[in-house]
Write a protein that holds these residues in place. Structure first.
Motif: not given
Length: 438
Positions: A279-280, A313, A315-317
């Motif tokens: 993740p980011t 925040n 973000s996890w692709n």
């Protein structure tokens, strides 16, 4: 003017011009090439770009700070109906809104991709420096190929000039002998033909010398005057150890080093692609100012807001259609291809080194034989010349001895410079070209 005085003045002027020429030594030529050669200059600009790309400013480690500002103006016709039944109509009601903010964004964690990308940029910088070194090595070999062509043509021209002088002396002797009835007109005509042939050879050699000097000046960045000379001294003092040079080639050959660096870059590329699975996490912050000028239909006429805001925040692709999987597989294949390429380069390098070593040894031995051969040709010419003066040798025999000596000088000059170029090529393959004195 007396002919003797004229000849003396012409000789003095030629000596002044000769000694007034700038002598370009091999060390000086290398220095000028490193400073002024256009190919080397372009390679240096590539290194500067790579250094800029590998700086902290291009790493993704620093935050971004954005300033935003805006304003809107409204001119409305408004009809407002209140709860008590009153109706208010406004025509041309003015309102405006203004805002300004500073927005901060910073990536706290991006799956380690940023780390690997930054390391790749550092490795790419080193690869670009190696490519610049390869350009320098190739330029130096090109430089000396032309430099020694100039030196060879210079010595050949001098040899032809000496041959022409001998032919002129022979013509004078033949004319004297003819005038006193000691030879036929045929000997005079043969001497004149030989002078013409020698003059043509001299003119062609001088023209070739001028052309190669222009080529040399081009490699040196067009920094020389038209009148310059080169040093024809060539030395073979180094006693090379074949096995030691081969080990140096495997450790320092620039083509092999570039493949090693490409492997290091691709290893980091695999890790960078794998980091896309993680993740980011990002940090955001903002400081803003807002002002609203409302029309008469609003309960608040003017409102102004200022304040700070911040947040995290994530973000996890989780699935991108298989793109990351494909990228990881391709990166691993590229790494495998680099490994195969290195194995191939090692085999090729060993073959090229052995060829270069034997080529240098062969050309060096040929040069030594040519040095012995020229002594034989010189002795033969001197004896034939003595016999010719005594009338014991014909003009044809004398001319043949003269041409044999000239050919031997040409062969010796060519062998000397071919051996030196072969030595430089061997040193280039060994990675030692930039570590020797020229």
């Amino acid at each position: 003017m007396n002919i003797k005085v004229f000849c003396i003045i012409a000789l003095l002027l030629s000596q002044i011009l000769l000694y007034g020429q700038e002598i370009i030594t091999p060390d000086k030529a290398v220095q000028l090439a490193l400073e002024n050669n256009y190919g080397i200059k372009l390679a240096k600009t590539d290194v500067e770009i790579a250094q800029n790309n590998a700086s902290i400013l291009n790493s993704g480690y620093l935050p971004t700070l954005t300033g935003n500002a805006g304003g809107t103006y409204n001119l409305d016709n408004t009809e407002a109906e209140f709860s008590d039944g009153r109706v208010t109509t406004l025509k041309g009601a003015e309102s405006s809104r203004y805002s300004a903010s500073l927005d901060l964004n910073y990536t706290l964690f991006d799956g380690l991709g940023r780390i690997y990308n930054y390391k790749q940029l550092k490795e790419t910088e080193q690869l670009t420096e190696m490519q610049a070194r390869e350009t320098i090595e190739n330029t130096i070999v090109q430089l000396f190929t032309i430099y020694y062509s100039v030196a060879e043509l210079k010595e050949n021209t001098n040899a032809i000039n000496q041959t022409l002088s001998i032919s002129k002396d022979r013509l004078v002797r033949s004319e004297y002998q003819f005038n006193y009835g000691q030879s036929t007109k045929l000997a005079v005509l043969n001497a004149e033909v030989d002078i013409n042939n020698d003059s043509i050879s001299l003119m062609n050699s001088q023209q070739q010398l001028k052309n190669f000097k222009r080529d040399l000046n081009l490699v040196l960045g067009n920094t020389l005057n038209e009148v310059f000379d080169v040093d024809t001294t060539v030395e073979f003092k180094n006693l090379y150890d074949k096995e030691l040079l081969l080990e140096k080639a495997k450790a320092n050959n620039i083509s092999l080093l570039q493949i090693d660096k490409s492997i290091a870059i691709n290893k980091l590329g695999v890790k960078s692609q794998i980091s896309a699975y993680l993740p980011t996490i990002g940090l955001t912050g903002s400081y803003g100012w807002n002002k609203n000028n409302n029309n008469a239909a609003s309960f608040v006429a003017v409102s102004t807001n200022t304040g700070l805001s911040g947040g995290l925040n994530l973000s996890w692709n989780l699935f991108d259609g298989g793109r990351t999987v494909t990228n990881v597989k391709n990166a691993k294949i590229s790494l495998e291809a680099n490994t195969i390429q290195k194995e191939q380069q090692l085999v090729t390098l060993e073959r090229d080194f052995k060829n270069a070593w034997e080529d240098f040894q062969n050309k060096l031995n040929i040069y030594k034989l040519q040095e012995e051969n020229i002594e034989t040709a010189r002795n033969n010419f001197e004896r034939t010349e003595e016999k010719f003066k005594l009338g014991q040798a014909t003009s044809i025999e004398f001319r043949q001895a003269q041409l044999n000596l000239l050919s031997a000088e040409f062969n010796k000059n060519q062998a000397k410079y071919l051996a030196k170029i072969a030595e430089l090529q061997m040193l280039q393959i060994s990675g030692e070209l930039l570590n020797v004195d020229f």
